[in-house]
Design a protein around this motif. Structure first.
Motif, PDB file in Angstrom:
ATOM      1  N   ILE A   1      28.415 -21.967  62.459  1.00 41.36           N
ATOM      2  CA  ILE A   1      27.271 -21.765  61.568  1.00 41.36           C
ATOM      3  C   ILE A   1      27.708 -21.071  60.284  1.00 41.36           C
ATOM      4  O   ILE A   1      27.199 -21.358  59.194  1.00 41.36           O
ATOM      5  N   LYS A   2      28.686 -20.227  60.419  1.00 44.05           N
ATOM      6  CA  LYS A   2      29.131 -19.463  59.251  1.00 44.05           C
ATOM      7  C   LYS A   2      29.783 -20.383  58.219  1.00 44.05           C
ATOM      8  O   LYS A   2      29.901 -20.029  57.050  1.00 44.05           O
ATOM      9  N   LYS A   3      30.268 -21.536  58.699  1.00 42.67           N
ATOM     10  CA  LYS A   3      30.939 -22.442  57.753  1.00 42.67           C
ATOM     11  C   LYS A   3      29.949 -23.170  56.854  1.00 42.67           C
ATOM     12  O   LYS A   3      30.327 -23.770  55.853  1.00 42.67           O
ATOM     13  N   VAL A   4      28.676 -23.159  57.257  1.00 40.40           N
ATOM     14  CA  VAL A   4      27.676 -23.899  56.488  1.00 40.40           C
ATOM     15  C   VAL A   4      27.306 -23.102  55.244  1.00 40.40           C
ATOM     16  O   VAL A   4      26.904 -21.945  55.329  1.00 40.40           O
ATOM     17  N   SER A   5      27.454 -23.745  54.093  1.00 37.63           N
ATOM     18  CA  SER A   5      27.076 -23.042  52.874  1.00 37.63           C
ATOM     19  C   SER A   5      25.880 -23.756  52.243  1.00 37.63           C
ATOM     20  O   SER A   5      25.670 -24.953  52.472  1.00 37.63           O
ATOM     21  N   ALA A   6      25.135 -23.029  51.474  1.00 32.62           N
ATOM     22  CA  ALA A   6      23.943 -23.609  50.855  1.00 32.62           C
ATOM     23  C   ALA A   6      24.373 -24.536  49.728  1.00 32.62           C
ATOM     24  O   ALA A   6      25.104 -24.141  48.833  1.00 32.62           O
ATOM     25  N   VAL A   7      23.940 -25.786  49.807  1.00 32.43           N
ATOM     26  CA  VAL A   7      24.274 -26.727  48.735  1.00 32.43           C
ATOM     27  C   VAL A   7      23.034 -27.053  47.917  1.00 32.43           C
ATOM     28  O   VAL A   7      23.091 -27.840  46.978  1.00 32.43           O
ATOM     29  N   MET A   8      21.909 -26.456  48.303  1.00 33.19           N
ATOM     30  CA  MET A   8      20.654 -26.714  47.600  1.00 33.19           C
ATOM     31  C   MET A   8      19.854 -25.432  47.648  1.00 33.19           C
ATOM     32  O   MET A   8      20.156 -24.532  48.437  1.00 33.19           O
ATOM     33  N   SER A   9      18.853 -25.359  46.792  1.00 32.59           N
ATOM     34  CA  SER A   9      17.975 -24.199  46.883  1.00 32.59           C
ATOM     35  C   SER A   9      16.604 -24.673  47.307  1.00 32.59           C
ATOM     36  O   SER A   9      16.310 -25.881  47.294  1.00 32.59           O
ATOM     37  N   LYS A  10      15.756 -23.720  47.696  1.00 31.28           N
ATOM     38  CA  LYS A  10      14.432 -24.161  48.136  1.00 31.28           C
ATOM     39  C   LYS A  10      13.613 -24.686  46.966  1.00 31.28           C
ATOM     40  O   LYS A  10      12.716 -25.507  47.151  1.00 31.28           O
ATOM     41  N   GLU A  11      13.951 -24.258  45.749  1.00 28.95           N
ATOM     42  CA  GLU A  11      13.277 -24.813  44.569  1.00 28.95           C
ATOM     43  C   GLU A  11      13.631 -26.296  44.417  1.00 28.95           C
ATOM     44  O   GLU A  11      12.770 -27.122  44.088  1.00 28.95           O
TER      45      GLU A  11
END
Lengths: 317, 498
Positions: free
Chosen positions: A191-201
């Motif tokens: 799970i730690k490897k997952v990075s945010a590639v989008m924002s909620k906006e």
């Protein structure tokens, strides 16, 4: 495939291997501003999937494990008397502040808790003591149901199931995916490897553009005919509701958007039909067939829009 | 070209038959004229024109795809997107610096345009034409009914027959059984009815834009003459067959064609009338023998025994004919016997006779019409195909792609490779091995193009149309190659471009 959403899927796949289609479906439901009901056995990665997705999309995540003694106020929050100020102050519950909420084993909750959650899902707001608090936007619930060990559970009534956009099942991973899971979990928590590639906006903006995906009359006609046919089917007691038809169109739009298209095709409708309608039709008691069978039969029987467009004159019996 | 040649051969056969049995100045004129057609350039032009723009004979256009260098090349027009590359006239293109294509190959859109030029009525007043045709048929029927049912007109028709018999008797040695009508019976109503009938027939034939009705008319005329041994007066023969021939001239009619025809017929008529008039004894004898043979054969078949004695048949006999008696028994009317002056009285035709005549007339009408039914159907099919192909060249690429892809689907379905109610992009998985990997890829591409065209309002780019066209022709090719004899016929019918 939409490039940014493709990235999201890639990220989520780092954790859940071999489940691309379910990731896509949940993402589609997310784009369609709907809620997902996951009907599955324990331990196939429902929570992991939800967490991974929320991380990749950059959503805040809450999780509620439902038991019979979870109260509605645990979800919606409650007002508490503050003796210092002499006022009631609002303590937000689990649904507040979450973009993505995982409700584990929703069928174990008491019916009033269920209905509190469903109201929050529907209205995207909670009302406590006469005051209304809006929820985070975007807001999405992934509820899970356990199909084994149902003793002492409170199954969701048909009318409440109707609120969920789709009902999905994950199923066991195949051999390769299982090997992958075992191998990856040895080192660290993936799970730690997952990075945010989008924002909620970004997600909110996408949800808006999903609404502008073009849907021609041929598709609307197709959805309508599917719904009507489901109501007339001999095995079906209650067919697809108007809301169900509406949800098909939303989901189809979202799927088209996910695929990077500006228009809905008959394929989109067919792809989402089973997931959207599986929990919406009520079979007769002596039907002798499953909802899935009925739906695929409907897809086979009802003339598809491709055909309608090319050969409008020919009526298929 | 092939059609013209076939029509000509048929015509020649008719005329030779006619001449063999009724050799006189009239039929000789007709025969000589017919033989002159391929020999005299102006006449040839009328019946077998060279390829000119806006001409409807597709077959001919196809045969000379390679124009000889000194000849005026066929239609040349600027290259339009979607034209096959092999049609580009490289030589001319190099000379002018612009891409030019020959319009020799028939493209869907071009056929349409050509047909439009060639047959204005057909395209413009489609529904009107059909209605008109029906009206004409109805009127023809009314004509026949009038002749058979109204006693006055029937008597007048019988009188007309008597006149024809009388005229024939002057020219040959047959004796006819006359209808029992008075000498003073007016033939005007029957003549009028006949003229109206023929005019209607000609109008219908012109409306059909086919030369077959005229050929059939000539054939009917010739067969009647041969069978009943009628010898018409020379001017009548010449006029009737000239008119029928004029009907078979190539379309569109050239303005000079009637003048050319008329002058040719007049010249030949004068020539034959002056130089080789009268009947040809040897031909006459041969035709008599042939008639004898035919009559004997007929009698063997029908089981009727001749009332004549042996010496009578060998002698120059008299050919006895009776319309009212004979027709009921079909071939039985052919009897050979000495005709005496006190010929037996023919009983007054009862109502059954009228019925017989009516039935016979109807069957004659059916015989005149039935042969064109296949042609008519074929033509209709062809038109339907062209109509279907009209959107292929549409300005709106979306519409064109839908239409072309729809055609591909129809091909697959017609050859049993359809996948029913599956979405078309999913058909790929159901395509038989007949279609290679490359084809599947292109099919999928086109299916997606189709989806975009069908479900999206934005216009597609022109190359999608070409892609779809390429897929269509590939589909046709693959199916054609894989098809058996029967299937090929079906394909031919579906394409209707033979």
């Amino acid at each position: 495939m939409h490039p940014e959403l493709e990235k999201v899927i890639r990220e989520a796949e780092k954790v859940i291997s071999g489940k691309r289609d379910i990731i896509e479906k949940i993402l589609t439901a997310m784009l369609a501003e709907g809620h997902v009901l996951l009907d599955d056995i324990t331990g196939v990665g429902k929570t992991t999937l939800a967490v991974a997705l929320s991380r990749a999309v950059g959503l805040s995540f809450r999780r509620v494990q439902f038991t019979p003694d979870v109260l509605p106020s645990d979800l919606t929050g409650f007002s508490m008397y503050d003796s210092a100020s002499g006022e009631f102050i609002y303590r937000p519950g689990a649904v507040s502040g979450a973009n993505l909420m995982l409700g584990d084993e929703i069928n174990r909750a008491s019916s009033k808790t269920q209905s509190a959650l469903l109201e929050a899902m529907e209205e995207k707001q909670v009302t406590v003591d006469g005051r209304t608090y809006p929820l985070e936007h975007p807001f999405m619930v992934i509820a899970t149901e356990n199909c084994v060990g149902t003793a002492g559970t409170q199954p969701l009534p048909y009318a409440q199931m109707d609120r969920f956009l789709v009902k999905l099942t994950m199923g066991y991973p195949d051999y390769r995916a299982q090997m992958e899971i075992l191998r990856e979990r040895q080192s660290e928590d993936p799970i730690k490897k997952v990075s945010a590639v989008m924002s909620k906006e970004d997600l909110a903006a996408m949800q808006l553009s999903v609404r502008s995906v073009e849907m021609t009359d041929a598709i609307l006609d197709y959805i309508t005919r599917l719904a009507m046919a489901s109501r007339e089917h001999s095995c079906v007691e209650i067919g697809i509701s108007p809301r169900g038809a509406l949800y098909i169109s939303q989901m189809a739009r979202a799927r088209a958007y996910l695929e990077g298209r500006g228009y809905v095709t008959g394929g989109d409708v067919q792809a989402v039909f089973g997931d959207v309608c599986g929990h919406r039709i009520l079979l007769k008691e002596d039907a002798g067939c499953s909802a899935g069978q009925v739906l695929s039969e409907l897809l086979k029987k009802v003339e598809n829009p491709d055909r309608r467009i090319l050969f409008p004159g020919k009526k298929k019996k | 070209m092939k059609k013209s040649a076939a029509a000509y051969v048929l015509w020649l056969f008719l005329v030779v038959c006619l001449y063999f049995f009724e050799n006189d100045t009239g039929t000789r004129t007709v025969l000589i004229c017919s033989l002159l057609v391929p020999l005299l350039p102006p006449l040839r032009e009328v019946f077998f024109p060279k390829h000119t723009p806006g001409q409807s004979e597709k077959a001919q256009i196809r045969t000379d795809t390679v124009p000889s260098p000194d000849e005026e090349p066929g239609d040349i027009r600027p290259y339009r997107a979607g034209d096959p590359v092999r049609l580009i006239h490289w030589k001319l293109s190099a000379r002018t610096g612009k891409l030019l294509v020959r319009e020799t190959e028939v493209l869907p859109g071009d056929i349409l345009r050509e047909r439009k030029n060639a047959l204005p009525v057909k395209d413009a007043g489609e529904g009107k034409g059909k209605k008109l045709l029906l009206l004409i048929l109805a009127l023809m029927l009314i004509c026949i009914l009038t002749v058979t049912l109204l006693p006055e007109v029937r008597r007048s028709a019988q009188a007309l027959c008597n006149r024809i018999f009388a005229a024939s008797e002057k020219n040959n040695a047959y004796a006819y059984t006359y209808f029992p009508v008075g000498e003073d019976q007016s033939i005007l109503p029957a003549v009028l009815a006949g003229i109206v009938f023929l005019a209607l027939y000609a109008a219908g034939a012109l409306l059909l834009h086919s030369r077959i009705p005229f050929l059939m008319l000539a054939a009917a005329c010739a067969l009647t003459q041969v069978y009943f041994g009628l010898a018409l007066p020379v001017p009548v023969t010449v006029t009737v067959y000239s008119l029928a021939a004029a009907g078979t001239a190539a379309r569109p009619l050239r303005p000079r064609a009637p003048a050319i025809l008329l002058s040719a017929v007049l010249c030949v008529y004068v020539f034959t009338a002056v130089l080789i008039p009268g009947r040809d004894g040897r031909t006459e004898a041969a035709s008599e023998k042939a008639r004898d043979l035919a009559a004997r054969f007929e009698m063997q078949i029908t089981g009727l025994r001749p009332e004549t004695k042996e010496e009578d048949t060998t002698a120059r006999h008299l050919h006895h004919r009776s319309l009212s008696e004979g027709m009921g028994k079909a071939a039985a009317g052919r009897e050979f016997r000495q005709v005496t002056l006190e010929e037996e009285e023919i009983s007054m035709p009862s109502w059954t006779d009228s019925l017989r005549v009516l039935l016979l007339s109807l069957s004659a009408l059916a015989l005149l019409i039935l042969p064109f039914v296949p042609f008519y159907l074929w033509d209709r099919r062809k038109k339907a195909v062209l109509e279907k192909k009209r959107p292929f060249a549409s300005e709106n690429v979306n519409e064109a792609v839908c239409a072309i892809f729809g055609s591909v689907i129809q091909w697959l379905e017609a050859s049993g490779h359809g996948a029913g109610n599956l979405l078309y992009r999913d058909w790929v998985s159901r395509l038989p091995d007949l279609f290679g990997e490359g084809y599947r890829k292109r099919f999928l591409e086109c299916a997606m193009d189709f989806e975009e065209a069908a479900y999206f309002s934005l216009p597609l780019s022109e190359d999608k149309r070409q892609r779809a066209m390429a897929l269509l022709s590939e589909t046709e090719n693959v199916l054609w190659k894989a098809a058996g004899m029967k299937r090929r016929l079906i394909i031919k019918y579906r394409k209707c471009l033979c």
